[in-house]
Design an enzyme around this catalytic site. Sequence first.
Site, PDB file in Angstrom:
ATOM      1  N   GLY A  87     -35.741  11.280 -27.420  1.00  0.00           N
ATOM      2  CA  GLY A  87     -36.031  12.142 -28.566  1.00  0.00           C
ATOM      3  C   GLY A  87     -34.818  12.770 -29.220  1.00  0.00           C
ATOM      4  O   GLY A  87     -34.926  13.824 -29.853  1.00  0.00           O
TER       5      GLY A  87
ATOM      6  N   HIS B 294     -34.541   2.448 -37.441  1.00  0.00           N
ATOM      7  CA  HIS B 294     -34.301   1.252 -36.645  1.00  0.00           C
ATOM      8  C   HIS B 294     -32.784   1.069 -36.527  1.00  0.00           C
ATOM      9  O   HIS B 294     -32.069   1.182 -37.524  1.00  0.00           O
ATOM     10  CB  HIS B 294     -34.941   0.026 -37.299  1.00  0.00           C
ATOM     11  CG  HIS B 294     -34.809  -1.211 -36.462  1.00  0.00           C
ATOM     12  ND1 HIS B 294     -35.538  -1.393 -35.314  1.00  0.00           N
ATOM     13  CD2 HIS B 294     -34.001  -2.287 -36.589  1.00  0.00           C
ATOM     14  CE1 HIS B 294     -35.191  -2.545 -34.763  1.00  0.00           C
ATOM     15  NE2 HIS B 294     -34.266  -3.108 -35.517  1.00  0.00           N
TER      16      HIS B 294
HETATM   17  C1  GRF Z   1     -32.858   4.995 -31.437  1.00  0.00           C
HETATM   18  O1  GRF Z   1     -31.746   4.154 -31.371  1.00  0.00           O
HETATM   19  C2  GRF Z   1     -33.847   4.478 -32.437  1.00  0.00           C
HETATM   20  O2  GRF Z   1     -33.253   3.913 -33.558  1.00  0.00           O
HETATM   21  C3  GRF Z   1     -34.543   3.423 -31.640  1.00  0.00           C
HETATM   22  O3  GRF Z   1     -34.686   3.985 -30.365  1.00  0.00           O
HETATM   23  C4  GRF Z   1     -33.673   4.950 -30.154  1.00  0.00           C
HETATM   24  C5  GRF Z   1     -34.367   6.239 -29.875  1.00  0.00           C
HETATM   25  O4  GRF Z   1     -33.500   7.251 -29.477  1.00  0.00           O
HETATM   26  N1  GRF Z   1     -35.760   3.009 -32.276  1.00  0.00           N
HETATM   27  P1  GRF Z   1     -34.016   8.746 -29.372  1.00  0.00           P
HETATM   28  O5  GRF Z   1     -35.300   8.744 -28.570  1.00  0.00           O
HETATM   29  O6  GRF Z   1     -34.217   9.278 -30.772  1.00  0.00           O
HETATM   30  O7  GRF Z   1     -32.918   9.478 -28.655  1.00  0.00           O
END
Ligand code: GRF
Length: 210
Positions: A12, A109
């Site tokens: 998160g 993404h």
């Molecule tokens: C991020 O790299 C996002 O782009 C991908 O998963 C990761 C999530 O990271 N879909 P977080 O949970 O926001 O730290």
Amino acid sequence: MKRIVILISGRGSNMEAIVQRCASEHWQAAVVAVIANRPQATGLAFARERGIATAVVDHQAFASRDAFDAALATAIEAQRPDLIVLAGFMRILGDAFVRRYTQRILNIHPSLLPAFPGLHTHRRALEAGCKASGATVHFVTPELDHGPIVIQSVVPVQPDDTEHTLAARVLASEHRIYPQAVRWFVQEQLRIDGGVVRHTGGAPQLLLEP
Ligand code: GRF
């Protein structure tokens, strides 16, 4: 006051970045709930500490995708959101749900879409010999990792990069562009025209990281 619901699956950190920028920049918005599909999602603790409502809709507790989608939709709708933010949310939302919230769901993404949708983006970018990678914030459509692009950041790939080092560099950039995109939505500065998103004030929708 726009009501934002953030969906997470794990750490998160993007959710944290959005919550912090919302507070420090006094957006006319509130993150009213953080919902996870996994009870172990560590990001839930940050939300709770901040006094944000949290909920878990555990996909493993449902016999079918439709049943999970329905429960998730109920949890989200209870919050009457203006915007749903997918922040590392690792489940695919059902078509009907996505259509109901058309132009009101954002996703991030970690690639320069339309390159490398799906999983293992950094590994695939390295294997392809990419000299740059990056991140994309886009409106969600029923097609996975696809939809009108709000903002992209471009991050250089270093010759000695591993999946891990590239992911860390891209993530730091995600934390800059995702709050920016959400802020633009809150301020009603985004217009979608023929599948193309424009900032109504002409703000740059591209961040080039050094
Ligand atoms: C991020 O790299 C996002 O782009 C991908 O998963 C990761 C999530 O990271 N879909 P977080 O949970 O926001 O730290």
